[in-house]
Design an enzyme around this catalytic site. Structure first.
Site, PDB file in Angstrom:
ATOM      1  N   HIS A  40      40.343  48.092  35.779  1.00  0.00           N
ATOM      2  CA  HIS A  40      39.248  47.124  35.778  1.00  0.00           C
ATOM      3  C   HIS A  40      38.820  46.769  37.208  1.00  0.00           C
ATOM      4  O   HIS A  40      39.643  46.289  37.996  1.00  0.00           O
ATOM      5  CB  HIS A  40      39.676  45.859  35.021  1.00  0.00           C
ATOM      6  CG  HIS A  40      38.631  44.797  35.009  1.00  0.00           C
ATOM      7  ND1 HIS A  40      38.900  43.469  35.310  1.00  0.00           N
ATOM      8  CD2 HIS A  40      37.301  44.856  34.761  1.00  0.00           C
ATOM      9  CE1 HIS A  40      37.785  42.776  35.228  1.00  0.00           C
ATOM     10  NE2 HIS A  40      36.793  43.587  34.905  1.00  0.00           N
ATOM     11  N   CYS A 186      42.028  14.947  39.410  1.00  0.00           N
ATOM     12  CA  CYS A 186      42.806  13.987  38.638  1.00  0.00           C
ATOM     13  C   CYS A 186      44.028  13.569  39.466  1.00  0.00           C
ATOM     14  O   CYS A 186      44.616  14.385  40.176  1.00  0.00           O
ATOM     15  CB  CYS A 186      43.254  14.622  37.326  1.00  0.00           C
ATOM     16  SG  CYS A 186      44.100  13.445  36.263  1.00  0.00           S
TER      17      CYS A 186
HETATM   18  C1  HEM Z   1      33.561  43.863  37.210  1.00  0.00           C
HETATM   19  C2  HEM Z   1      34.281  46.029  32.930  1.00  0.00           C
HETATM   20  C3  HEM Z   1      36.549  42.054  31.293  1.00  0.00           C
HETATM   21  C4  HEM Z   1      35.610  39.811  35.506  1.00  0.00           C
HETATM   22  C5  HEM Z   1      33.545  44.792  36.179  1.00  0.00           C
HETATM   23  C6  HEM Z   1      32.931  46.097  36.257  1.00  0.00           C
HETATM   24  C7  HEM Z   1      33.157  46.721  35.080  1.00  0.00           C
HETATM   25  C8  HEM Z   1      33.885  45.793  34.232  1.00  0.00           C
HETATM   26  C9  HEM Z   1      32.717  48.119  34.676  1.00  0.00           C
HETATM   27  C10 HEM Z   1      32.172  46.663  37.463  1.00  0.00           C
HETATM   28  C11 HEM Z   1      30.714  46.381  37.243  1.00  0.00           C
HETATM   29  C12 HEM Z   1      29.816  46.843  38.373  1.00  0.00           C
HETATM   30  O1  HEM Z   1      30.149  46.542  39.546  1.00  0.00           O
HETATM   31  O2  HEM Z   1      28.803  47.460  38.095  1.00  0.00           O
HETATM   32  C13 HEM Z   1      34.977  45.154  32.140  1.00  0.00           C
HETATM   33  C14 HEM Z   1      35.456  45.461  30.810  1.00  0.00           C
HETATM   34  C15 HEM Z   1      36.109  44.346  30.360  1.00  0.00           C
HETATM   35  C16 HEM Z   1      36.028  43.334  31.405  1.00  0.00           C
HETATM   36  C17 HEM Z   1      35.228  46.783  30.085  1.00  0.00           C
HETATM   37  C18 HEM Z   1      36.821  44.109  29.056  1.00  0.00           C
HETATM   38  C19 HEM Z   1      37.374  45.073  28.355  1.00  0.00           C
HETATM   39  C20 HEM Z   1      36.433  41.070  32.261  1.00  0.00           C
HETATM   40  C21 HEM Z   1      36.854  39.698  32.124  1.00  0.00           C
HETATM   41  C22 HEM Z   1      36.566  39.070  33.314  1.00  0.00           C
HETATM   42  C23 HEM Z   1      35.984  40.044  34.190  1.00  0.00           C
HETATM   43  C24 HEM Z   1      37.491  39.100  30.859  1.00  0.00           C
HETATM   44  C25 HEM Z   1      36.756  37.627  33.752  1.00  0.00           C
HETATM   45  C26 HEM Z   1      37.534  36.744  33.225  1.00  0.00           C
HETATM   46  C27 HEM Z   1      35.026  40.738  36.338  1.00  0.00           C
HETATM   47  C28 HEM Z   1      34.659  40.462  37.708  1.00  0.00           C
HETATM   48  C29 HEM Z   1      34.049  41.627  38.186  1.00  0.00           C
HETATM   49  C30 HEM Z   1      34.085  42.595  37.116  1.00  0.00           C
HETATM   50  C31 HEM Z   1      34.883  39.142  38.453  1.00  0.00           C
HETATM   51  C32 HEM Z   1      33.457  41.825  39.568  1.00  0.00           C
HETATM   52  C33 HEM Z   1      34.431  42.433  40.536  1.00  0.00           C
HETATM   53  C34 HEM Z   1      33.751  42.580  41.886  1.00  0.00           C
HETATM   54  O3  HEM Z   1      33.682  41.606  42.605  1.00  0.00           O
HETATM   55  O4  HEM Z   1      33.262  43.677  42.141  1.00  0.00           O
HETATM   56  N1  HEM Z   1      34.106  44.627  34.944  1.00  0.00           N
HETATM   57  N2  HEM Z   1      35.328  43.872  32.461  1.00  0.00           N
HETATM   58  N3  HEM Z   1      35.909  41.232  33.525  1.00  0.00           N
HETATM   59  N4  HEM Z   1      34.686  42.029  36.017  1.00  0.00           N
HETATM   60 FE1  HEM Z   1      35.006  42.938  34.260  1.00  0.00          FE
HETATM   61  N1  MTE Z   2      35.948   8.418  31.183  1.00  0.00           N
HETATM   62  C1  MTE Z   2      36.103   8.106  29.881  1.00  0.00           C
HETATM   63  N2  MTE Z   2      35.141   7.400  29.273  1.00  0.00           N
HETATM   64  N3  MTE Z   2      37.207   8.496  29.203  1.00  0.00           N
HETATM   65  C2  MTE Z   2      38.216   9.211  29.808  1.00  0.00           C
HETATM   66  O1  MTE Z   2      39.202   9.566  29.148  1.00  0.00           O
HETATM   67  N4  MTE Z   2      39.049  10.196  31.915  1.00  0.00           N
HETATM   68  C3  MTE Z   2      39.039   9.960  33.366  1.00  0.00           C
HETATM   69  C4  MTE Z   2      37.648  10.138  33.929  1.00  0.00           C
HETATM   70  N5  MTE Z   2      36.675   9.431  33.129  1.00  0.00           N
HETATM   71  C5  MTE Z   2      38.078   9.535  31.187  1.00  0.00           C
HETATM   72  C6  MTE Z   2      36.890   9.124  31.835  1.00  0.00           C
HETATM   73  C7  MTE Z   2      39.945  10.792  34.129  1.00  0.00           C
HETATM   74  S1  MTE Z   2      41.550  10.309  34.215  1.00  0.00           S
HETATM   75  C8  MTE Z   2      39.492  11.860  34.884  1.00  0.00           C
HETATM   76  S2  MTE Z   2      40.547  12.729  35.901  1.00  0.00           S
HETATM   77  C9  MTE Z   2      38.090  12.301  34.831  1.00  0.00           C
HETATM   78  O2  MTE Z   2      37.322  11.530  33.929  1.00  0.00           O
HETATM   79  C10 MTE Z   2      38.019  13.753  34.395  1.00  0.00           C
HETATM   80  O3  MTE Z   2      36.688  14.181  34.326  1.00  0.00           O
HETATM   81  P1  MTE Z   2      36.340  15.582  33.665  1.00  0.00           P
HETATM   82  O4  MTE Z   2      36.945  15.627  32.291  1.00  0.00           O
HETATM   83  O5  MTE Z   2      34.857  15.688  33.654  1.00  0.00           O
HETATM   84  O6  MTE Z   2      36.983  16.626  34.556  1.00  0.00           O
END
Ligand code: HEM
Ligand code: MTE
Length: 467
Positions: A40, A186
């Site tokens: 990936h 927090c």
């Molecule tokens: C980049 C495929 C899941 C984050 C890419 C690229 C491919 C790809 C082909 C390159 C794209 C390009 O540059 O044209 C896939 C496939 C996945 C998958 C097939 C699942 C089976 C995920 C997930 C995440 C993710 C779940 C995030 C939670 C990223 C990131 C890049 C990337 C951040 C950019 C990397 C860079 O900076 O070049 N992926 N991906 N991918 N993917 Fe995925």
């Molecule tokens: N405001 C309400 N009305 N009720 C809540 O439970 N949690 C507080 C604050 N404001 C809270 C709240 C606490 S402890 C934090 S750290 C922040 O909201 C968290 O904000 P977020 O959930 O948007 O990250």
């Protein structure tokens, strides 16, 4: 033509490790991507966040996947379809006060489901300077209220002789719109490290109870001025009440000093936008308080009422929680009235990459993390050690330069280093310095407190190197 094999969501979910194979879904299609994980381009750990479930919530964060060649690549790994008979509409369990809580992003690491408390995983937390709304950490004490924006009213209690206001959203939009980038943390961030010293009462937050957004709304000082409030009383506090409440009708509440609220330079907001969108329900829709530089607990969500009082808010969360104590104080001896409520937070930093316990290759490595200080104090330096603190390197600081005394947002940082072959392990440590030259304590034990708040010791990560 044969119909494709059908799988249940549960079967897909049971495939999320190298041993079982790694499956994901897109729409109704099921893919076995076990062979692709190591290939990936975004790294194996990011792909693994989606293992056993749908790709959509993750690909919504990374538009790079909206390209034909990505879809074609994925198509090679198709093994079947989701069973359509499974899609029975969920029944709403009405006796459950949390039944109406919103849907959440599957990447969030859940510390408590009801009330909902969750943090983004470290590998996503510092990917973006501005945290995407769906993975912004969430800290709720109560069920999320479901408020109608058309009938919503914000009550501002006026001073004697002044005028109380009942503001609709439309009324609030008429005040000058003010925008500011603010990091929210927090008080319990990194509590899990305190727990390792000695048990504490609270949720086991790791390093992710912190996030950054661009907030927009009316300035609290403008709204208070309209109601006739002035900065005349010195010992005054602005009290906020949420519209979330427990079964006895007790609402969440907190307060900040009037002096901060009335100071235009402090930029306290009644925010109705988060990163250009209406506030998500979990983050206070339709209106929340944003108090730059101050602990998250005072940023009251689902704001219903604002008043100016001679004393702090009487809320449990102002008076009986979110305070710091000596390590010697326990639940038998604690006197909550003896300590001030936490407002500005101390200097903080943490490592998000690599992660504790990870095994990495020798050669070039990148260490990444965040640093932030309360009260608008700017982070001026982050020191990183790879040998447990014997020698130090200054990390590169990314992110926006911020005006002096108004550094409300974090700095992300990174350090490029080379790890010689033959080295077995790294003991990575980070510590930040703010512009008052405040530093972090080197160990946790001397700052341990019964509630596990203000956990800001040097952050330490141990990694193994492949031989
Ligand atoms: C980049 C495929 C899941 C984050 C890419 C690229 C491919 C790809 C082909 C390159 C794209 C390009 O540059 O044209 C896939 C496939 C996945 C998958 C097939 C699942 C089976 C995920 C997930 C995440 C993710 C779940 C995030 C939670 C990223 C990131 C890049 C990337 C951040 C950019 C990397 C860079 O900076 O070049 N992926 N991906 N991918 N993917 Fe995925
Ligand atoms: N405001 C309400 N009305 N009720 C809540 O439970 N949690 C507080 C604050 N404001 C809270 C709240 C606490 S402890 C934090 S750290 C922040 O909201 C968290 O904000 P977020 O959930 O948007 O990250």
């Amino acid at each position: 033509q044969e119909s494709p094999p059908l799988y249940t969501k549960e079967e897909v979910y049971s495939h999320r490790s190298p041993e079982t194979g790694i499956w994901v879904t897109l729409g109704s299609e099921v893919f076995d991507v076990t062979e692709f994980v190591g290939l990936h381009p975004g790294g194996p750990s990011k792909l693994m966040l989606a293992a056993g479930g749908p790709l959509e919530p993750f690909w919504a964060l990374y538009a790079v996947h909206n390209q034909p060649h990505v879809r074609e690549l994925l198509a090679q790994y198709k093994i079947g379809e989701l069973n359509p008979e499974e899609n029975v509409p969920p029944t709403l369990e009405t006796s459950d006060p949390y039944a109406d809580d919103p849907m959440r992003h599957p990447a969030l690491k859940v510390n408590s489901q009801c009330p909902f408390n969750a943090e983004p995983p470290p590998e996503l937390l510092t990917e973006n300077y501005i945290t995407p709304n769906p993975i912004f950490f969430t800290r709720n004490h109560l069920p999320v209220p479901n408020l109608d924006p058309d009938t919503y009213r914000l009550h501002i209690v006026g001073p004697p002789g002044g005028q109380s206001l009942s503001l609709s959203l439309g009324d609030l939009y008429k005040f000058p719109k003010h925008e500011v980038t603010v990091t929210l943390q927090c008080a319990g961030n990194r509590r899990s490290e305190m727990t390792r010293v000695k048990e504490v009462k609270g949720l086991e937050w790791r390093t992710g109870a912190i996030s950054t957004a661009r907030w927009a709304g009316a300035r609290l000082c403008d709204v208070l001025a309209q109601a006739g409030h002035q900065l005349s009383e010195t010992e005054a506090h602005v009290c906020f009440e949420g519209l979330d409440s427990d079964p006895t009708g007790t609402a969440y509440g907190a307060s900040i000093p009037l002096a901060r609220a009335m100071d235009p330079e402090a930029e306290v907001l009644l925010a109705y936008e988060m990163n250009g969108q209406p506030l998500p329900r979990d983050h206070g829709f339709p209106v929340r308080v944003v108090v730059p530089g101050v602990v998250g607990a005072r940023h009251v969500k689902w704001l219903g009422r604002v008043s100016v009082e001679s004393e702090e808010s009487c809320s449990h969360w102002q008076r009986r929680d979110y305070k710091g104590f000596s390590p010697s104080v326990d639940w038998d001896t604690v006197d909550f009235d003896s300590a001030p409520s936490i407002q500005e937070l101390p200097i903080q930093s943490a490592i998000t990459e690599p992660q504790d316990g990870e095994t990495i290759e020798p050669g070039e490595i990148t260490v990444k993390g965040y640093a932030w200080s309360g009260g608008g104090r700017a982070v001026i330096r982050v020191d990183v050690s790879l040998d447990g603190g014997l020698t130090w390197h200054a990390a590169d600081l990314d992110g926006e330069e911020q005006p002096p005394r108004k550094a409300w947002a974090w700095r992300l940082w990174q350090l490029q280093a080379s790890v010689p072959a033959g080295q077995k392990e790294l003991n990575i440590v980070c510590k930040a310095v703010d512009d008052s030259y405040n530093v972090q304590p080197d160990t946790v034990a001397p700052i341990w407190n019964l509630r596990g708040v203000l956990s800001n010791a040097w952050h330490r990560v141990h990694v193994h190197i492949t031989p």
